[in-house]
Design a protein around this motif. Structure first.
Motif, PDB file in Angstrom:
ATOM      1  N   ALA A 323      40.845  46.977  12.225  1.00  0.00           N
ATOM      2  CA  ALA A 323      41.195  45.796  13.004  1.00  0.00           C
ATOM      3  C   ALA A 323      40.900  44.523  12.221  1.00  0.00           C
ATOM      4  O   ALA A 323      41.689  43.572  12.230  1.00  0.00           O
ATOM      5  CB  ALA A 323      40.444  45.788  14.337  1.00  0.00           C
ATOM      6  N   ARG A 324      39.770  44.506  11.518  1.00  0.00           N
ATOM      7  CA  ARG A 324      39.446  43.333  10.693  1.00  0.00           C
ATOM      8  C   ARG A 324      40.468  43.156   9.584  1.00  0.00           C
ATOM      9  O   ARG A 324      40.890  42.040   9.264  1.00  0.00           O
ATOM     10  CB  ARG A 324      38.035  43.482  10.118  1.00  0.00           C
ATOM     11  CG  ARG A 324      36.936  43.348  11.164  1.00  0.00           C
ATOM     12  CD  ARG A 324      35.560  43.261  10.514  1.00  0.00           C
ATOM     13  NE  ARG A 324      35.196  44.502   9.840  1.00  0.00           N
ATOM     14  CZ  ARG A 324      34.582  45.511  10.438  1.00  0.00           C
ATOM     15  NH1 ARG A 324      34.280  45.424  11.729  1.00  0.00           N
ATOM     16  NH2 ARG A 324      34.272  46.609   9.773  1.00  0.00           N
ATOM     17  N   ALA A 449      47.055  48.147   7.598  1.00  0.00           N
ATOM     18  CA  ALA A 449      45.706  47.652   7.852  1.00  0.00           C
ATOM     19  C   ALA A 449      44.661  48.632   7.325  1.00  0.00           C
ATOM     20  O   ALA A 449      43.658  48.225   6.737  1.00  0.00           O
ATOM     21  CB  ALA A 449      45.514  47.415   9.354  1.00  0.00           C
ATOM     22  N   HIS A 450      44.922  49.920   7.544  1.00  0.00           N
ATOM     23  CA  HIS A 450      43.970  50.943   7.063  1.00  0.00           C
ATOM     24  C   HIS A 450      43.879  50.915   5.543  1.00  0.00           C
ATOM     25  O   HIS A 450      42.776  50.975   4.966  1.00  0.00           O
ATOM     26  CB  HIS A 450      44.404  52.321   7.543  1.00  0.00           C
ATOM     27  CG  HIS A 450      43.481  53.427   7.121  1.00  0.00           C
ATOM     28  ND1 HIS A 450      42.208  53.556   7.624  1.00  0.00           N
ATOM     29  CD2 HIS A 450      43.662  54.446   6.220  1.00  0.00           C
ATOM     30  CE1 HIS A 450      41.622  54.613   7.064  1.00  0.00           C
ATOM     31  NE2 HIS A 450      42.488  55.169   6.212  1.00  0.00           N
ATOM     32  N   ALA A 451      45.041  50.804   4.883  1.00  0.00           N
ATOM     33  CA  ALA A 451      45.043  50.760   3.418  1.00  0.00           C
ATOM     34  C   ALA A 451      44.341  49.507   2.908  1.00  0.00           C
ATOM     35  O   ALA A 451      43.589  49.552   1.926  1.00  0.00           O
ATOM     36  CB  ALA A 451      46.481  50.810   2.903  1.00  0.00           C
ATOM     37  N   ARG A 454      40.579  49.956   3.220  1.00  0.00           N
ATOM     38  CA  ARG A 454      40.028  50.801   2.148  1.00  0.00           C
ATOM     39  C   ARG A 454      39.956  50.025   0.835  1.00  0.00           C
ATOM     40  O   ARG A 454      38.970  50.127   0.101  1.00  0.00           O
ATOM     41  CB  ARG A 454      40.891  52.040   1.983  1.00  0.00           C
ATOM     42  CG  ARG A 454      40.814  53.007   3.160  1.00  0.00           C
ATOM     43  CD  ARG A 454      41.617  54.261   2.880  1.00  0.00           C
ATOM     44  NE  ARG A 454      41.098  54.973   1.723  1.00  0.00           N
ATOM     45  CZ  ARG A 454      41.668  56.063   1.200  1.00  0.00           C
ATOM     46  NH1 ARG A 454      42.789  56.548   1.748  1.00  0.00           N
ATOM     47  NH2 ARG A 454      41.140  56.665   0.145  1.00  0.00           N
ATOM     48  N   LYS A 455      41.003  49.256   0.553  1.00  0.00           N
ATOM     49  CA  LYS A 455      41.023  48.476  -0.696  1.00  0.00           C
ATOM     50  C   LYS A 455      39.915  47.441  -0.690  1.00  0.00           C
ATOM     51  O   LYS A 455      39.207  47.246  -1.688  1.00  0.00           O
ATOM     52  CB  LYS A 455      42.387  47.806  -0.855  1.00  0.00           C
ATOM     53  CG  LYS A 455      42.519  46.997  -2.151  1.00  0.00           C
ATOM     54  CD  LYS A 455      43.900  46.391  -2.255  1.00  0.00           C
ATOM     55  CE  LYS A 455      44.072  45.664  -3.588  1.00  0.00           C
ATOM     56  NZ  LYS A 455      43.109  44.557  -3.746  1.00  0.00           N
ATOM     57  N   THR A 456      39.746  46.756   0.435  1.00  0.00           N
ATOM     58  CA  THR A 456      38.701  45.749   0.541  1.00  0.00           C
ATOM     59  C   THR A 456      37.331  46.371   0.368  1.00  0.00           C
ATOM     60  O   THR A 456      36.455  45.813  -0.309  1.00  0.00           O
ATOM     61  CB  THR A 456      38.781  45.036   1.906  1.00  0.00           C
ATOM     62  OG1 THR A 456      40.075  44.484   2.077  1.00  0.00           O
ATOM     63  CG2 THR A 456      37.741  43.945   2.009  1.00  0.00           C
ATOM     64  N   SER A 457      37.166  47.560   0.982  1.00  0.00           N
ATOM     65  CA  SER A 457      35.880  48.270   0.858  1.00  0.00           C
ATOM     66  C   SER A 457      35.603  48.662  -0.592  1.00  0.00           C
ATOM     67  O   SER A 457      34.515  48.510  -1.111  1.00  0.00           O
ATOM     68  CB  SER A 457      35.862  49.500   1.760  1.00  0.00           C
ATOM     69  OG  SER A 457      34.666  50.225   1.597  1.00  0.00           O
ATOM     70  N   SER A 458      36.652  49.165  -1.284  1.00  0.00           N
ATOM     71  CA  SER A 458      36.510  49.580  -2.689  1.00  0.00           C
ATOM     72  C   SER A 458      36.180  48.383  -3.580  1.00  0.00           C
ATOM     73  O   SER A 458      35.314  48.454  -4.447  1.00  0.00           O
ATOM     74  CB  SER A 458      37.780  50.254  -3.180  1.00  0.00           C
ATOM     75  OG  SER A 458      38.063  51.410  -2.421  1.00  0.00           O
TER      76      SER A 458
END
Length: 462
Positions: A323-324, A449-451, A454-458
């Motif tokens: 969601a973020r 959004a999910h992708a 994940r990219k932001t987290s990585s």
């Protein structure tokens, strides 16, 4: 000073409650179903049966001005008797509760009246029987989105380039703009407006045929071809109107029966400060105001048709982290069809538009903000968790596309205010396709959004 509005869930009632609330007036909204009543900063709602005098008296306790905007037109053949019961109950309850004045919206007309118009005027008399002063406004067609008369006019003029009509299209009518009517209702609470009957209307006296042609001209439609046929009775006319318009059958029958009577102002009211709009300006204002409201409330739309607007909504769940990311993705629109979720379907839509003269082009603004041009859209609304796009470049009418992330879900709403028969036919033809496409679009937005999450987290971990 607290005002009560009986019939607050109806077209005029909801508009009046919003106006009073915006003016800072404490409002008690009354209606049969609590969930259908409008809310607001200064508004409290209460479910009440107007025919239940004891309950209504309790509800009106402490009220100084009570608006009576209820009617039983949709109740069927016995609507007049139900109107009498409700009016007598309201009059007695208002008197017992100490209400200072009643403001009532009735109908114009003189001479031999239809059952509907006769009932409207009888109600005004009955409301004063218990001794509370009554300000009775009499009006004809109200020009505003949501008004039953205006919606009948809209659907007939939009959907029928040519039509065979009964003699009532030659009946004279003096329409009033929604904003002018609401202003008169608002002023009627003041003691400077004397009790009694006040006839209000715009400056133009037209036939219903003239009014349909005027709507077509303001809307940018070709002139309608109208042929009058004297053999069409009100009963047959109501069946014909029911085929063309989605207006309630019981209501349309009562209204059409009234169309044989001229509804014009015979004694113009001079006590109000309102400078009435012309019929053309009233139609233009109704359409413009509706366009603004759609952008503000597009996420409140349900699937289906309401007041000339087709809507389709889809929801998909998203996790907290997704969601973020989805909020960030809202401002990545423009310049690529992939953002919409199903690029090839949008490419086909662009090709179809070229057949009808559209020239849709992709455009990525430097900053996505309200007023920015995004592809063929304009950003109508933008917040931390939502974006609403609007376009007037489509051949089939004005369109809105909104995305909102709330309560663990992504909401997608598309709306079209169809223009003319072509716009209506377009929506009907593509509706089955939209049912599939919208689901796919929403799911692809969720995957984006999910992708992105994940990219932001990585990137953060790196």
């Amino acid at each position: 000073m607290t005002h009560a509005v009986a019939g607050a869930s109806g077209y005029v009632g909801r508009k009046l409650v919003r106006l009073l609330d915006a003016a800072g007036t404490p409002v008690l909204a009354l209606g049969r179903r609590a969930e259908a009543l409008p809310g607001g900063t200064h508004v409290r709602g209460r479910a009440v049966d107007i025919a239940d005098t004891a309950d209504l008296t309790e509800a009106l306790s402490g009220i100084e001005v009570a608006y009576y905007l209820a009617h039983a037109m949709a109740a069927g053949a016995d609507f007049a008797e139900r109107d009498r019961r409700m009016a007598r109950s309201f009059a007695k309850a208002a008197a017992d509760a100490g209400v200072r004045r009643i403001v009532y919206l009735g109908g114009l007309g003189t001479g031999e009246l239809s059952a509907h118009l006769a009932s409207r005027q009888e109600v005004g008399t009955l409301l004063g029987e218990a001794g509370v002063p009554v300000v009775e406004l009499r009006a004809a067609v109200i020009i505003g989105a949501g008004s039953i008369s205006f919606e009948m006019l809209r659907y007939l003029a939009e959907r029928l380039p040519a039509m065979v009509c009964p003699r009532w299209v030659g009946t004279r009518v003096q329409p009033v703009a929604e904003t002018d009517l609401l202003s008169c209702l608002h002023e009627s609470a003041d003691d400077r407006i004397p009790a009694g009957v006040h006839e209000i209307g715009g400056p133009d006296v037209l036939t219903y045929q003239d009014l349909m042609q005027l709507y077509a001209r303001v809307r940018g439609l070709p002139r309608r071809r109208i042929v009058r046929v004297p053999l069409l009775t009100p009963g047959l006319s109501s069946h014909w109107v029911n085929v063309v318009t989605p207006v309630d059958r019981a209501v349309s029958r009562s209204l059409i029966d009234s169309l044989r009577t001229d509804v014009v102002v015979t004694r113009p009211a001079t006590v109000f400060s309102v400078e009435p709009m012309s019929a053309a300006d009233a139609i233009r204002d109704a359409l413009d105001s509706q366009r603004e409201r759609i952008a503000e409330r597009v996420f409140d739309f349900d699937n289906g048709l309401l007041d000339g607007v087709f809507a389709l909504r889809t929801e998909v769940p998203v996790s907290g982290r997704d969601a973020r990311a989805a909020r960030l993705d809202l401002t990545e629109c423009g310049g690529s069809l992939r953002w919409y979720g199903w690029a090839w379907a949008w490419w086909l839509r662009i090709v179809l538009g070229k057949v009808f003269g559209e020239r849709l082009a992709l455009h990525r603004p430097g900053t996505v903000e309200p007023g920015s041009t995004v592809d063929w859209w304009t950003v109508a609304d933008l917040g931390d968790n939502r974006i609403v796009l609007v376009t007037e470049q489509w051949f089939c009418g004005e369109a809105w596309l909104g995305y909102r992330i709330a309560a663990g879900r992504l909401e997608q709403v598309g709306a079209l205010r169809a223009k003319g028969l072509l716009g209506w036919a377009y929506w009907r033809a593509v509706y089955p396709v939209h049912l599939v496409v919208f689901r796919v679009m929403a799911r692809k937005q969720a995957r984006r959004a999910h992708a992105l999450a994940r990219k932001t987290s990585s990137d953060t971990q790196v």
